[in-house]
Design an enzyme around this catalytic site. Sequence first.
Site, PDB file in Angstrom:
ATOM      1  N   GLY A   1       0.832  -1.198   0.000  1.00  0.00           N
ATOM      2  CA  GLY A   1       0.000   0.000   0.000  1.00  0.00           C
ATOM      3  C   GLY A   1       0.861   1.239   0.000  1.00  0.00           C
ATOM      4  O   GLY A   1       2.086   1.167  -0.137  1.00  0.00           O
ATOM      5  N   GLU A   2       0.215   2.386   0.149  1.00  0.00           N
ATOM      6  CA  GLU A   2       0.942   3.651   0.144  1.00  0.00           C
ATOM      7  C   GLU A   2       0.226   4.653   1.032  1.00  0.00           C
ATOM      8  O   GLU A   2      -0.992   4.777   0.988  1.00  0.00           O
ATOM      9  CB  GLU A   2       1.056   4.193  -1.281  1.00  0.00           C
ATOM     10  CG  GLU A   2       1.972   5.394  -1.401  1.00  0.00           C
ATOM     11  CD  GLU A   2       2.348   5.676  -2.852  1.00  0.00           C
ATOM     12  OE1 GLU A   2       3.236   6.524  -3.070  1.00  0.00           O
ATOM     13  OE2 GLU A   2       1.756   5.055  -3.752  1.00  0.00           O
ATOM     14  N   GLY A   3       0.989   5.362   1.867  1.00  0.00           N
ATOM     15  CA  GLY A   3       0.418   6.361   2.764  1.00  0.00           C
ATOM     16  C   GLY A   3       1.124   7.682   2.643  1.00  0.00           C
ATOM     17  O   GLY A   3       1.829   7.944   1.658  1.00  0.00           O
TER      18      GLY A   3
ATOM     19  N   ASP B   1      -2.496  11.213  15.019  1.00  0.00           N
ATOM     20  CA  ASP B   1      -2.997  10.808  13.703  1.00  0.00           C
ATOM     21  C   ASP B   1      -3.692   9.454  13.799  1.00  0.00           C
ATOM     22  O   ASP B   1      -3.432   8.549  13.016  1.00  0.00           O
ATOM     23  CB  ASP B   1      -1.846  10.761  12.690  1.00  0.00           C
ATOM     24  CG  ASP B   1      -2.340  10.828  11.245  1.00  0.00           C
ATOM     25  OD1 ASP B   1      -3.481  11.279  11.018  1.00  0.00           O
ATOM     26  OD2 ASP B   1      -1.586  10.424  10.342  1.00  0.00           O
TER      27      ASP B   1
END
Length: 424
Positions: free
Chosen positions: A95-97, A218
């Site tokens: 994935g990507e954040g 967060d």
Amino acid sequence: MAVFKKKKTSLTSLFLGCYKAKNASKYEGGEKAVMKIRTCPAFKRLSLSDISDPSSPMSVMDDLSHSFTSQKLRLFTLSELRVITHNFSRSNMLGEGGFGPVYKGFIDDKVKPGIEAQPVAVKALDLHGHQGHREWLAEILFLGQLSNKHLVKLIGFCCEEEQRVLVYEYMPRGSLENQLFRRNSLAMAWGIRMKIALGAAKGLAFLHEAEKPVIYRDFKTSNILLDSDYNAKLSDFGLAKDGPEGEHTHVTTRVMGTQGYAAPEYIMTGHLTTMNDVYSFGVVLLELITGKRSMDNTRTRREQSLVEWARPMLRDQRKLERIIDPRLANQHKTEAAQVAASLAYKCLSQHPKYRPTMCEVVKVLESIQEVDIRKHDGNNNKEGKKFVDINKFRHHRKGKRRVNIAYSDSLVYKESKAKQNDGI
């Protein structure tokens, strides 16, 4: 990226007698296992302000090599990480954040002598993204020194030229976001949802109750990772901050976080307290109850903000049944759902003084779990443990006057890659 002034004081004075230092020679190409802590009752957790020059990679590496931790953090070279991830292959991408892409890999003693063979998650900094060296360093400082079963384990890191990489334990079930919102995925059972909520709450409570408190800042579904048994662990400490100490009531900072999760008073004033995390937890709990994202522009205008739309219905039993995730069918117990909804309502209070602490949240969720287990086992003894009533907790925190300050540099941080409604 923030600019830091170089401090003249060496970290050595903070740790004299607590550590056995190793030779701090060249770092390129070689392993530098970060120090083991000796028995040291006066150990003080390092903060970003303790680093002599946070903006200098070599200064950071030198300070880290003389400082911590009992967790044996490993220094990886970029070439080793290429082997581990098959040259950062897209087929290995998880994935990507906001920090950058995450890859699945595997390490053993052929890559690192003496290391336990295990799958890992490798997070590489996107050099064109919103985050950078400071967030990478914050991740190391927090996860390198804090250890709890509800925090993801940091195994090591890499710092070569502009590259910043972090290596974590691999979490087989990925993020709560994927499990809860991915299209065509099986609906998560009510009991599993409450188990995840409890695990995540325990992680936040651990941070808030530490000798030197930590504000996560967060908290959201994409930062809650799940192991094979749905045990929740908090990840991504790039935006975490040390909490106020002594007589200070808050930390004043530029507003960061994710749209839909940040507390209203934090967005308004930049004043950060642990109550910001409690509000964010309430948002996630509401997502678990409803099965809906906190923000969704494809919904009707009235329903785009989940909190604004759903919170008023959380204390009305008839309306509550209308907003509970329909995929749960009759899995949830009405009374347990009402308790969870009441807890979410309290966490989402506009005024922080009316929100519970995370320790109080844990007590309520534990009572839900224990009652559910007893009913599942067929033990409906009325003398048994009852639900903890969140309304009976006394508001022992002093009320604070709200100050309406518009910070010219305030920014509610959004992920660099929009994830809403993309099928993730």
